[in-house]
Design a protein around this motif. Sequence first.
Motif, PDB file in Angstrom:
ATOM      1  N   ASP A  38       0.807  -1.223  -0.134  1.00 32.97           N
ATOM      2  CA  ASP A  38       0.001   0.315   0.206  1.00 32.97           C
ATOM      3  C   ASP A  38       1.365   0.984   0.054  1.00 32.97           C
ATOM      4  OD1 ASP A  38      -2.408  -1.656   0.413  1.00 32.97           O
ATOM      5  OD2 ASP A  38      -2.789  -1.118   2.861  1.00 32.97           O
ATOM      6  N   ASP A  39       2.417   1.463   0.848  1.00 33.58           N
ATOM      7  CA  ASP A  39       2.960   2.849   0.310  1.00 33.58           C
ATOM      8  C   ASP A  39       3.752   2.825  -0.579  1.00 33.58           C
ATOM      9  OD1 ASP A  39       2.615   2.108   3.009  1.00 33.58           O
ATOM     10  OD2 ASP A  39       5.215   1.143   3.190  1.00 33.58           O
ATOM     11  N   ILE A  40       3.540   2.228  -1.652  1.00 31.10           N
ATOM     12  CA  ILE A  40       3.925   2.345  -3.332  1.00 31.10           C
ATOM     13  C   ILE A  40       3.408   3.599  -4.068  1.00 31.10           C
ATOM     14  CG2 ILE A  40       5.858   0.681  -4.540  1.00 31.10           C
ATOM     15  CD1 ILE A  40       6.644   0.721  -2.245  1.00 31.10           C
ATOM     16  N   ASP A  41       3.388   4.379  -4.416  1.00 29.34           N
ATOM     17  CA  ASP A  41       3.175   5.541  -5.329  1.00 29.34           C
ATOM     18  C   ASP A  41       3.820   5.711  -6.366  1.00 29.34           C
ATOM     19  OD1 ASP A  41       1.142   7.007  -3.622  1.00 29.34           O
ATOM     20  OD2 ASP A  41       1.828   7.595  -1.777  1.00 29.34           O
ATOM     21  N   ALA A  54       0.732  -5.094 -10.694  1.00 32.04           N
ATOM     22  CA  ALA A  54      -0.137  -4.948 -10.145  1.00 32.04           C
ATOM     23  C   ALA A  54      -0.416  -5.297  -8.556  1.00 32.04           C
ATOM     24  CB  ALA A  54      -0.800  -5.757 -11.067  1.00 32.04           C
ATOM     25  N   SER A  55       0.185  -5.617  -8.237  1.00 29.07           N
ATOM     26  CA  SER A  55      -0.222  -5.629  -6.543  1.00 29.07           C
ATOM     27  C   SER A  55       0.205  -4.356  -5.964  1.00 29.07           C
ATOM     28  CB  SER A  55       1.188  -7.369  -6.055  1.00 29.07           C
ATOM     29  OG  SER A  55       2.986  -7.016  -6.100  1.00 29.07           O
ATOM     30  N   PHE A  56       0.065  -3.824  -6.009  1.00 25.24           N
ATOM     31  CA  PHE A  56       0.778  -2.305  -5.917  1.00 25.24           C
ATOM     32  C   PHE A  56      -0.707  -1.090  -6.120  1.00 25.24           C
ATOM     33  CE2 PHE A  56       4.657  -4.148  -6.543  1.00 25.24           C
ATOM     34  CZ  PHE A  56       5.418  -4.887  -5.544  1.00 25.24           C
ATOM     35  N   PRO A  57      -1.490  -1.813  -5.042  1.00 22.67           N
ATOM     36  CA  PRO A  57      -2.832  -1.300  -5.586  1.00 22.67           C
ATOM     37  C   PRO A  57      -2.520   0.310  -5.612  1.00 22.67           C
ATOM     38  CG  PRO A  57      -2.866  -1.517  -3.126  1.00 22.67           C
ATOM     39  CD  PRO A  57      -2.161  -1.702  -3.815  1.00 22.67           C
ATOM     40  N   ASN A  58      -1.521   1.285  -4.730  1.00 22.07           N
ATOM     41  CA  ASN A  58      -1.682   3.217  -5.161  1.00 22.07           C
ATOM     42  C   ASN A  58      -0.340   3.342  -5.836  1.00 22.07           C
ATOM     43  OD1 ASN A  58      -4.079   2.729  -2.966  1.00 22.07           O
ATOM     44  ND2 ASN A  58      -2.498   2.220  -1.294  1.00 22.07           N
ATOM     45  N   LEU A  59      -0.048   2.709  -7.131  1.00 28.95           N
ATOM     46  CA  LEU A  59       0.784   2.772  -7.632  1.00 28.95           C
ATOM     47  C   LEU A  59      -0.100   4.115  -8.800  1.00 28.95           C
ATOM     48  CD1 LEU A  59       3.177   2.434  -8.752  1.00 28.95           C
ATOM     49  CD2 LEU A  59       2.845   0.537  -9.748  1.00 28.95           C
ATOM     50  N   LYS A  60       0.790   4.724  -8.448  1.00 34.29           N
ATOM     51  CA  LYS A  60       0.144   6.467  -9.781  1.00 34.29           C
ATOM     52  C   LYS A  60       0.881   6.486 -10.934  1.00 34.29           C
ATOM     53  CE  LYS A  60      -0.392   9.192  -5.172  1.00 34.29           C
ATOM     54  NZ  LYS A  60       0.115  10.292  -4.710  1.00 34.29           N
ATOM     55  N   VAL A  61       2.209   6.191 -11.268  1.00 39.78           N
ATOM     56  CA  VAL A  61       3.248   6.651 -11.536  1.00 39.78           C
ATOM     57  C   VAL A  61       4.339   5.027 -12.238  1.00 39.78           C
ATOM     58  CG1 VAL A  61       4.422   7.492 -13.573  1.00 39.78           C
ATOM     59  CG2 VAL A  61       2.787   9.310 -11.833  1.00 39.78           C
ATOM     60  N   VAL A  62       4.350   4.734 -13.472  1.00 36.69           N
ATOM     61  CA  VAL A  62       5.191   3.864 -13.026  1.00 36.69           C
ATOM     62  C   VAL A  62       5.563   4.715 -14.561  1.00 36.69           C
ATOM     63  CG1 VAL A  62       6.252   1.687 -14.370  1.00 36.69           C
ATOM     64  CG2 VAL A  62       3.512   1.507 -13.483  1.00 36.69           C
ATOM     65  N   PHE A  63       7.396   4.816 -14.010  1.00 38.81           N
ATOM     66  CA  PHE A  63       8.799   5.291 -14.757  1.00 38.81           C
ATOM     67  C   PHE A  63       9.429   4.850 -15.484  1.00 38.81           C
ATOM     68  CE2 PHE A  63       7.249   8.980 -11.677  1.00 38.81           C
ATOM     69  CZ  PHE A  63       7.695  10.312 -12.213  1.00 38.81           C
ATOM     70  N   PRO A  79      -1.968  -2.851 -14.219  1.00 38.75           N
ATOM     71  CA  PRO A  79      -2.899  -1.499 -14.196  1.00 38.75           C
ATOM     72  C   PRO A  79      -3.353  -0.371 -14.348  1.00 38.75           C
ATOM     73  CG  PRO A  79      -0.505  -1.818 -12.245  1.00 38.75           C
ATOM     74  CD  PRO A  79      -0.044  -2.018 -13.695  1.00 38.75           C
ATOM     75  N   PRO A  80      -4.565  -0.379 -14.604  1.00 42.15           N
ATOM     76  CA  PRO A  80      -5.097   0.091 -15.588  1.00 42.15           C
ATOM     77  C   PRO A  80      -4.803   1.822 -14.811  1.00 42.15           C
ATOM     78  CG  PRO A  80      -6.497  -1.417 -14.335  1.00 42.15           C
ATOM     79  CD  PRO A  80      -5.547  -1.658 -13.851  1.00 42.15           C
ATOM     80  N   HIS A  81      -4.937   1.646 -14.073  1.00 40.67           N
ATOM     81  CA  HIS A  81      -5.599   3.569 -12.927  1.00 40.67           C
ATOM     82  C   HIS A  81      -3.752   4.037 -13.338  1.00 40.67           C
ATOM     83  CE1 HIS A  81      -4.544   0.417  -9.913  1.00 40.67           C
ATOM     84  NE2 HIS A  81      -3.756   1.474  -9.192  1.00 40.67           N
ATOM     85  N   SER A  82      -2.829   2.928 -13.476  1.00 40.21           N
ATOM     86  CA  SER A  82      -1.078   3.617 -13.117  1.00 40.21           C
ATOM     87  C   SER A  82      -0.784   4.669 -14.231  1.00 40.21           C
ATOM     88  CB  SER A  82      -0.419   2.396 -13.156  1.00 40.21           C
ATOM     89  OG  SER A  82      -0.819   2.053 -11.733  1.00 40.21           O
ATOM     90  N   ARG A  83      -0.311   5.731 -14.284  1.00 43.41           N
ATOM     91  CA  ARG A  83      -0.254   6.201 -16.002  1.00 43.41           C
ATOM     92  C   ARG A  83       1.505   6.405 -16.016  1.00 43.41           C
ATOM     93  NH1 ARG A  83      -0.747  12.823 -14.810  1.00 43.41           N
ATOM     94  NH2 ARG A  83      -0.636  12.221 -12.862  1.00 43.41           N
ATOM     95  N   ILE A  84       1.477   6.166 -17.498  1.00 46.74           N
ATOM     96  CA  ILE A  84       3.533   6.059 -17.419  1.00 46.74           C
ATOM     97  C   ILE A  84       4.532   7.770 -17.947  1.00 46.74           C
ATOM     98  CG2 ILE A  84       5.308   3.874 -19.201  1.00 46.74           C
ATOM     99  CD1 ILE A  84       2.494   2.380 -19.528  1.00 46.74           C
ATOM    100  N   SER A  85       5.317   7.163 -17.485  1.00 47.94           N
ATOM    101  CA  SER A  85       6.639   7.914 -18.049  1.00 47.94           C
ATOM    102  C   SER A  85       7.096   7.565 -18.854  1.00 47.94           C
ATOM    103  CB  SER A  85       6.655   9.428 -16.912  1.00 47.94           C
ATOM    104  OG  SER A  85       7.785  10.475 -17.542  1.00 47.94           O
TER     105      SER A  85
END
Length: 311
Positions: A38-41, A54-63, A79-85
Motif C-alpha cells: 500500500d505504501d508504493i506510489d 498489479a500488486s501495488f494498489p496505489n501505484l500512480k506512475v510507472v517511470f 494496472p489500469p489506473h497507473s500512468r506511464i512516463s
Amino acid sequence: MAVLIIAPGLKADWWARELHEQNPAFDVRIWPDAGDPDDIDYALAWKPPPGVLASFPNLKVVFSLGAGVDHLLIDPDFPPHSRISRVVDPYLTAGMVEYVLLHVLRYHKNQPALDDQQRARVWDDRAHELKQADERRIGILGLGELGQAAARALVALEFDVAGWSRSPKTIADVQCFHGSAGLNDLLARTDILVCLLPLTPETENILCEELFARLPEGAYLINAARGGHLVEDDLIPALESGQLGQATLDVFQTEPLPDNHPFWGHRQITVTPHNASITDPRSVARQIVEGITAVEDGNPLPNAVDRKLGY
Ligand code: NAP
Ligand code: GLV
C-alpha cells in the motif's frame, strides 16, 4: 509515499543512490523488498516480471527506465489506473544519434567491403569511387525524439534525409512522409533505412519481406528500435538475394541473442548487444524526481505516454 525500483538485471542500487542524491527524503525500496504494498506510489521499472506491478494498489506512475514502454505494456495485468512516463534525455538522444551516424557512415563509406578486402590483402582502386553524402538517401522510420535528432545530424552532414511518422510533420531539410500511404514513397527513395519506431501492435513485424521489396535493390537496414519490428526469418533471404545489401541490428526478438542464432556469423549482418543508447541514471534520476514532484504538486506528468497509442 514510497518509490519502488523494479529492474531485475539493472543496477538497482545505483538508481537508488541517484534518487537519494536528488531527494534524500524519498523512501526508496528495491523489489522484491517492497515492504507494505500500500505504501508504493511510484515505480521505476525496466522489464518488470508480468503481474508484479498489479500488486501495488496505489501505484500512480510507472517511470520506464528507457525511452520505450513496450516492456511495460506487454504485461496483461499492467494496472489500469497507473500512468506511464518514459525517458526523454539528452544523453539518451546523443547516444542514439552517435549510433545512427556510426552505422550510416560505415555503409556510406562502404566499410564492410573494405574490411573484407583488408582481410584478403586486396588493394582495390574501385574503392575510390564513393558517393557524395547528398547522393545518399537516408530514410528514417519514426520522427520522434530520436528520429528527429538523427535526421538533424544527418542533414548537418549533407545527407539526403527523409522520415516517416504517424502524423504529418514539417522539419527543415527533411522530406517528411506519414501514414501508410507515405510509407511507400519513403521506401522507394531510401538507400539506408533506419528504424526508430516504438514497438506497438501497428509497427510490430513492419520490417518484413514485403517492406524490403519496396526498397531499391541493395538498400541497407539499421534497426535500433526493437527486435519485434523485424521478421527475423525474412532478413537472411533478403540479404542473400541482394534485395538488401547489409543490416545492422541492435535489437532482437530474443535478447541476449541466442548462441546458435544465424545472425551472429552472417557476413552481411552487424550485431550489437542492445547498446545503441543506454539510459544514464545520473541524468535520468533528476528527471524522475522532477516527475514525482510535478505529480505530487498536481502538475502534468512530464513525458507521459499515451497508453492507447502504446508510445
Ligand atoms: P517517440 O518520441 O515516441 O517517437 C516515435 C515516432 O514513431 C513518432 O514520430 C511517431 O509518430 C512514430 N510512429 C509511431 N507509431 C507509428 C506508426 N504506426 N506509423 C508511423 N509512425 C509511427 O520515440 P523515441 O523516443 O524517438 O524512441 C523510439 C524507440 O526507440 C523507442 O520506443 C525504443 O523502442 C527505441 N530505443 C532503442 C534504444 C536502443 O538502445 N536500441 C534506445 C532508446 C530507444 P508521431 O510523431 O506522428 O507520433
Ligand atoms: C532502450 O532500448 C530504450 O528504450 O531506452
